[in-house]
Write an enzyme that holds these catalytic residues in place. Structure first.
Site, mmCIF file in Angstrom:
data_model
loop_
_atom_site.group_PDB
_atom_site.id
_atom_site.type_symbol
_atom_site.label_atom_id
_atom_site.label_comp_id
_atom_site.label_asym_id
_atom_site.label_seq_id
_atom_site.Cartn_x
_atom_site.Cartn_y
_atom_site.Cartn_z
ATOM 1 N N ARG A 247 1.161 0.652 -5.650
ATOM 2 C CA ARG A 247 1.054 0.846 -4.197
ATOM 3 C C ARG A 247 0.675 -0.430 -3.456
ATOM 4 O O ARG A 247 1.012 -0.586 -2.278
ATOM 5 C CB ARG A 247 0.073 1.983 -3.887
ATOM 6 C CG ARG A 247 0.708 3.343 -4.057
ATOM 7 C CD ARG A 247 -0.310 4.437 -3.877
ATOM 8 N NE ARG A 247 -0.992 4.766 -5.107
ATOM 9 C CZ ARG A 247 -2.214 5.279 -5.183
ATOM 10 N NH1 ARG A 247 -2.910 5.493 -4.084
ATOM 11 N NH2 ARG A 247 -2.749 5.580 -6.347
ATOM 12 N N GLU B 35 -11.087 5.576 -10.568
ATOM 13 C CA GLU B 35 -11.636 6.897 -10.258
ATOM 14 C C GLU B 35 -11.164 7.954 -11.254
ATOM 15 O O GLU B 35 -11.884 8.884 -11.573
ATOM 16 C CB GLU B 35 -11.244 7.297 -8.816
ATOM 17 C CG GLU B 35 -12.051 8.455 -8.269
ATOM 18 C CD GLU B 35 -11.583 8.900 -6.879
ATOM 19 O OE1 GLU B 35 -10.648 8.294 -6.321
ATOM 20 O OE2 GLU B 35 -12.166 9.872 -6.370
HETATM 21 O O1 LIG Z 1 -10.750 0.921 -6.480
HETATM 22 P P1 LIG Z 1 -10.120 1.598 -7.661
HETATM 23 O O2 LIG Z 1 -10.998 2.657 -8.258
HETATM 24 O O3 LIG Z 1 -9.634 0.632 -8.679
HETATM 25 O O4 LIG Z 1 -8.862 2.427 -7.129
HETATM 26 C C1 LIG Z 1 -7.905 1.891 -6.271
HETATM 27 C C2 LIG Z 1 -6.593 1.738 -6.959
HETATM 28 O O5 LIG Z 1 -6.112 3.008 -7.421
HETATM 29 C C3 LIG Z 1 -4.755 3.152 -7.063
HETATM 30 O O6 LIG Z 1 -3.896 2.615 -8.015
HETATM 31 P P2 LIG Z 1 -3.381 3.398 -9.312
HETATM 32 O O7 LIG Z 1 -4.021 2.735 -10.504
HETATM 33 O O8 LIG Z 1 -3.574 4.859 -9.153
HETATM 34 O O9 LIG Z 1 -1.867 3.021 -9.423
HETATM 35 P P3 LIG Z 1 -0.558 3.087 -8.495
HETATM 36 O O10 LIG Z 1 -0.762 2.049 -7.415
HETATM 37 O O11 LIG Z 1 0.490 2.693 -9.470
HETATM 38 O O12 LIG Z 1 -0.399 4.466 -7.928
HETATM 39 C C4 LIG Z 1 -4.647 2.381 -5.768
HETATM 40 O O13 LIG Z 1 -3.312 2.010 -5.484
HETATM 41 C C5 LIG Z 1 -5.543 1.195 -6.000
HETATM 42 O O14 LIG Z 1 -4.861 0.118 -6.610
HETATM 43 N N1 LIG Z 2 -8.739 9.180 -4.205
HETATM 44 C C1 LIG Z 2 -7.750 8.291 -4.271
HETATM 45 N N2 LIG Z 2 -6.652 8.449 -3.513
HETATM 46 C C2 LIG Z 2 -5.644 7.556 -3.575
HETATM 47 N N3 LIG Z 2 -5.659 6.481 -4.362
HETATM 48 C C3 LIG Z 2 -6.737 6.290 -5.123
HETATM 49 N N4 LIG Z 2 -7.041 5.318 -6.009
HETATM 50 C C4 LIG Z 2 -8.238 5.601 -6.526
HETATM 51 N N5 LIG Z 2 -8.748 6.723 -6.013
HETATM 52 C C5 LIG Z 2 -7.814 7.171 -5.125
#
Ligand SMILES: O=P(O)(O)OC[C@H]1O[C@H](OP(=O)(O)OP(=O)(O)O)[C@H](O)[C@@H]1O
Ligand SMILES: Nc1ncnc2[nH]cnc12
Length: 177
Positions: A62, A99
């Site tokens: 993302r 998370e």
């Molecule tokens: O502060 P944090 O606890 O690290 O969470 C934030 C991260 O979690 C999500 O990524 P995710 O790993 O779900 O992957 P994606 O972007 O591929 O959906 C989001 O896009 C952030 O990069």
């Molecule tokens: N609650 C949440 N929603 C979307 N992206 C996340 N990445 C980590 N926690 C998330």
């Protein structure tokens, strides 16, 4: 609250119990589908850069969605930080917790020239694990991490503490919940 911030906030949708029970997932896809909302988010992040930026770094997946248009807007390069096994040449890697699980991020060892001024862009600051790991990768590359910007901060998860412990002293977000 500015009109842009209110618009962006209104376009991020809560999805309870995704990807697992107890997590309220912040779904940015309605924001991306709105030309005005997406543009406003990209503009706000580009405006948050406190000085000239050489390279914008975005994290898979993302983060890419916001970091790449911000790089174009700033006249900067774009460097992807990717999940394991995706980059074809030698990488640095960092493991961390988020998370809803654990993750590893990687970057090409020669991705950015030492000393370059870098802006890190992601969609969400939650626990701070992703941004913290990215900061560690950037330390290995010996670059100048000028600023970190996200669209949203989940303040109840305390991610700012991990930013502090990674030496990140310049952070901004558009929406805080
Ligand atoms: O502060 P944090 O606890 O690290 O969470 C934030 C991260 O979690 C999500 O990524 P995710 O790993 O779900 O992957 P994606 O972007 O591929 O959906 C989001 O896009 C952030 O990069
Ligand atoms: N609650 C949440 N929603 C979307 N992206 C996340 N990445 C980590 N926690 C998330």
């Amino acid at each position: 609250m500015t009109a842009d911030r209110a618009l962006i906030e209104s376009l991020i949708t809560d999805v309870p119990d995704f990807p697992k029970p107890g997590v309220v997932f912040k779904d940015i896809t309605p924001l991306l589908a709105s030309p005005e909302g997406y543009q406003a988010a990209v503009d706000a992040i580009a405006d948050s850069a406190p000085e000239k930026i050489d390279v914008v770094v975005g994290m898979e997946a993302r983060g890419f969605i916001f970091a790449a248009p911000v790089a174009i807007k700033l006249g900067a390069g774009f460097v992807p930080v990717r999940k394991p096994g995706k980059l074809p040449r030698p990488v640095f890697e960092e493991n961390f917790a988020l998370e809803y699980g654990t993750e590893t991020l990687t970057v090409h060892r020669d991705a950015i020239k030492p000393g370059a001024r870098v802006l890190v862009v992601d969609d969400v600051l939650a626990t701070g694990g992703t941004i913290g790991a990215t900061a560690q990768l950037l330390k290995k590359l010996d670059v100048n991490l000028v600023h970190v910007a996200t669209v949203m901060e989940l303040s109840f998860l305390g991610g700012r503490a991990l930013l502090d412990s990674n030496g990140i002293d310049s952070f901004s977000t558009i929406v805080t919940v």
